[in-house]
Design an enzyme around this catalytic site. Structure first.
Site, mmCIF file in Angstrom:
data_model
loop_
_atom_site.group_PDB
_atom_site.id
_atom_site.type_symbol
_atom_site.label_atom_id
_atom_site.label_comp_id
_atom_site.label_asym_id
_atom_site.label_seq_id
_atom_site.Cartn_x
_atom_site.Cartn_y
_atom_site.Cartn_z
ATOM 1 N N GLU A 82 0.838 -1.216 0.000
ATOM 2 C CA GLU A 82 0.000 0.000 0.000
ATOM 3 C C GLU A 82 0.864 1.254 0.000
ATOM 4 O OE1 GLU A 82 -3.094 -0.057 -0.519
ATOM 5 O OE2 GLU A 82 -3.950 -1.908 0.302
ATOM 6 N N ARG A 86 0.412 3.736 -3.257
ATOM 7 C CA ARG A 86 -0.259 5.021 -2.991
ATOM 8 C C ARG A 86 0.744 6.157 -2.803
ATOM 9 N NH1 ARG A 86 -5.911 3.613 0.050
ATOM 10 N NH2 ARG A 86 -5.926 1.380 -0.362
ATOM 11 N N GLU A 349 -12.576 -0.275 -9.898
ATOM 12 C CA GLU A 349 -12.184 -1.242 -10.940
ATOM 13 C C GLU A 349 -13.125 -1.313 -12.139
ATOM 14 O OE1 GLU A 349 -12.224 -1.964 -7.658
ATOM 15 O OE2 GLU A 349 -10.055 -1.952 -7.292
ATOM 16 N N THR A 435 -1.214 0.557 -10.259
ATOM 17 C CA THR A 435 -2.475 -0.073 -9.853
ATOM 18 C C THR A 435 -3.341 0.835 -8.996
ATOM 19 O OG1 THR A 435 -3.445 -2.146 -9.100
ATOM 20 C CG2 THR A 435 -1.678 -1.225 -7.735
HETATM 21 C C1 DMJ Z 1 -6.653 0.275 -4.754
HETATM 22 O O1 DMJ Z 1 -5.831 0.550 -3.671
HETATM 23 C C2 DMJ Z 1 -5.879 -0.337 -5.886
HETATM 24 O O2 DMJ Z 1 -6.642 -0.267 -7.054
HETATM 25 C C3 DMJ Z 1 -5.506 -1.768 -5.613
HETATM 26 O O3 DMJ Z 1 -4.869 -2.362 -6.718
HETATM 27 C C4 DMJ Z 1 -6.724 -2.560 -5.259
HETATM 28 N N1 DMJ Z 1 -7.566 -1.942 -4.280
HETATM 29 C C5 DMJ Z 1 -7.810 -0.533 -4.284
HETATM 30 C C6 DMJ Z 1 -9.084 -0.064 -4.924
HETATM 31 O O4 DMJ Z 1 -10.147 -0.878 -4.889
#
Ligand code: DMJ
Length: 454
Positions: A82, A86, A349, A435
């Site tokens: 995370e 992030r 997503e 991501t």
């Molecule tokens: C986000 O932190 C990112 O997209 C991660 O890959 C998956 N979960 C969350 C959003 O749902």
């Protein structure tokens, strides 16, 4: 919508991690806890920049420059994954977009705090690291001390880029080691289990998933290849082989013709798909578009099928936003059955997949579906002081969870904005999204790469 989400975070939770829009205070139970680490600022800042919210961007930039420091004093465990997607990802995007080296230096400072987690016999990092002591460990629930595929497999983009912009090779070395370990493992039927023990180098439970615990590992294989301007052939080969196995063993079509990815537990097939797994529509389309080979036609068909199924999971609710996880049985399709699966926490997503499919196919329906999601968000998630998740998507007036997740600005609102923008805005030819929705420049193609000059 972004102004509303941001302004209320500024008003009620400035410098804290996330906003509780109904109680109008900070959310201290977030994945980064009660520490004032400005998660919403760092995660949301590139979205503000892309949308041209420059005053807000400046305000966030100043907070980071002044307050995001002294990490070595924080005696708490943080998730390596995370923190990477992030913080490191968000800061690197801001560096790339602006050239402001403060962002690059903060990204490096934070990434260095993650390095002790890689001190394991295999080099596969532990999941959690204490910023003060450097002690690291795995989650107690994760298959006998295993690390998680979607976590240690989702570092490559940020760590490679960080090495290139700082001139410090250590970050790339770490992810190259992970890549080598994975390359040399035996894969059951070509599939990657979600658990790998960092001490023994052996798989834990054979649980395979395109949703939680697996998802972004697959994403980073394709995207490492894209980021390298298609030079990282090993990554592309691993992606092609992995997706071939996934499509062969995990893709199903329901009685009424909905395509979905199952989960596997050893030989047992679970007919359930997470909201998280809905990102795979966008991924398959991106992979198909960037390499026109014999598999591409199949992958674009699956991508559109998955997008359709995920859209159905939205349409079949009362609020027109999808559940956390949905099932396929003889009685129901694309619906959650258990109370615990019925919530929606502002996740991106499905909209992310609409964004990719809009850019890559130009089928108007993806914009229409995105617009429907906007209406639903406005109706059910908007409050007078920001946006909230909801607890049951199958009720007309569901209870609100009182959390504005940082990925709402970082991803959900960014992908919505880009869905309705020209293709030239953060073009897929020049940028690759991490991501968490943070675009990173493609090497050798994008002048914003800003590689370190010795
Ligand atoms: C986000 O932190 C990112 O997209 C991660 O890959 C998956 N979960 C969350 C959003 O749902």
């Amino acid at each position: 919508m972004t102004k509303h989400a941001w302004d209320n975070y500024v008003r009620y939770a400035w410098g804290k991690n996330e906003l509780r829009p109904i109680s109008k205070r900070a959310h201290t139970g977030s994945i980064f806890g009660a520490a004032s680490l400005g998660l919403t600022i760092v995660d949301g800042l590139d979205t503000l920049y892309i949308m041209g919210l420059h005053d807000e961007f400046k305000q966030g930039r100043e907070w980071i420059a002044t307050n995001l420091k002294n990490l070595e004093d924080i005696n708490a465990d943080f998730s390596v994954f995370e923190t990477n997607i992030r913080y490191v990802g968000g800061l690197l995007t801001c560096f790339s977009l602006t050239g402001d080296v403060m962002f690059r230096d903060k990204a490096e400072e934070i990434a260095k705090k993650l390095l002790p987690a890689f001190h394991t016999p295999t080099g596969i990092p532990n999941a959690l690291v204490n910023f003060k002591t450097g002690a690291s460990k795995n989650y107690g629930w994760a298959s006998g001390g295993s690390s998680i595929l979607s976590e240690f497999g989702t570092l490559h983009l940020e760590f490679s880029y960080l090495s290139d912009v700082t001139g410090n090779p250590v970050f790339r070395e770490k992810v190259d080691t992970i890549r080598n370990v994975l390359q040399n493992m035996d894969k059951p039927k070509g599939l990657y289990p979600n658990y790998l023990n960092p001490k023994t180098g052996k798989w834990g439970q054979q649980h395979m998933s395109m949703g939680a615990l697996g998802d972004s590992f697959y994403e980073y294989l394709l995207k490492a290849w894209i980021q390298s301007a298609k030079q990282d052939h090993e990554a592309r080969e691993m992606y092609d082989t992995a997706m071939d196995a996934v499509v062969t063993h995990m893709l199903q079509t329901s009685q009424s013709g909905l395509m979905y990815f199952t989960e596997l537990k050893y030989e047992r097939v679970e007919h359930k798909m997470d909201h998280l797994a809905c990102f795979s529509g966008g991924l398959l389309a991106l992979g198909a578009q960037t390499l026109r080979n014999t598999v591409s036609t199949k992958h674009i068909e699956v991508a559109e099928g998955i997008a359709n199924t995920c859209h159905e999971s939205y349409v079949r609710t009362n609020v027109k936003l999808g559940p956390e996880s949905f099932k396929f049985t003889e009685a129901v399709e694309a619906k959650a059955l258990r109370t615990n699966d019925k919530y929606y926490i502002l996740r991106p997503e499905v909209i992310e997949t609409y964004f990719y499919l809009w850019r890559l196919t130009k089928n108007q329906k993806y914009r229409d579906w995105g617009w429907d999601a906007v209406q639903a968000l406005e109706k059910h998630c908007r409050t007078s002081s920001g946006y909230t998740g909801i607890k049951n998507v199958y009720q007309d007036d569901p209870v609100k969870d009182d959390v504005q997740q940082s990925f709402f600005i970082a991803e959900t609102l960014k992908y919505l904005y880009l869905l309705f923008s020209d293709d030239s805005l953060i073009s897929l030819d020049e940028w690759v999204y991490n991501t968490e929705g943070h675009p990173l420049p493609i090497k050798g193609v994008n002048p914003y790469y800003r590689e370190h000059q010795p």
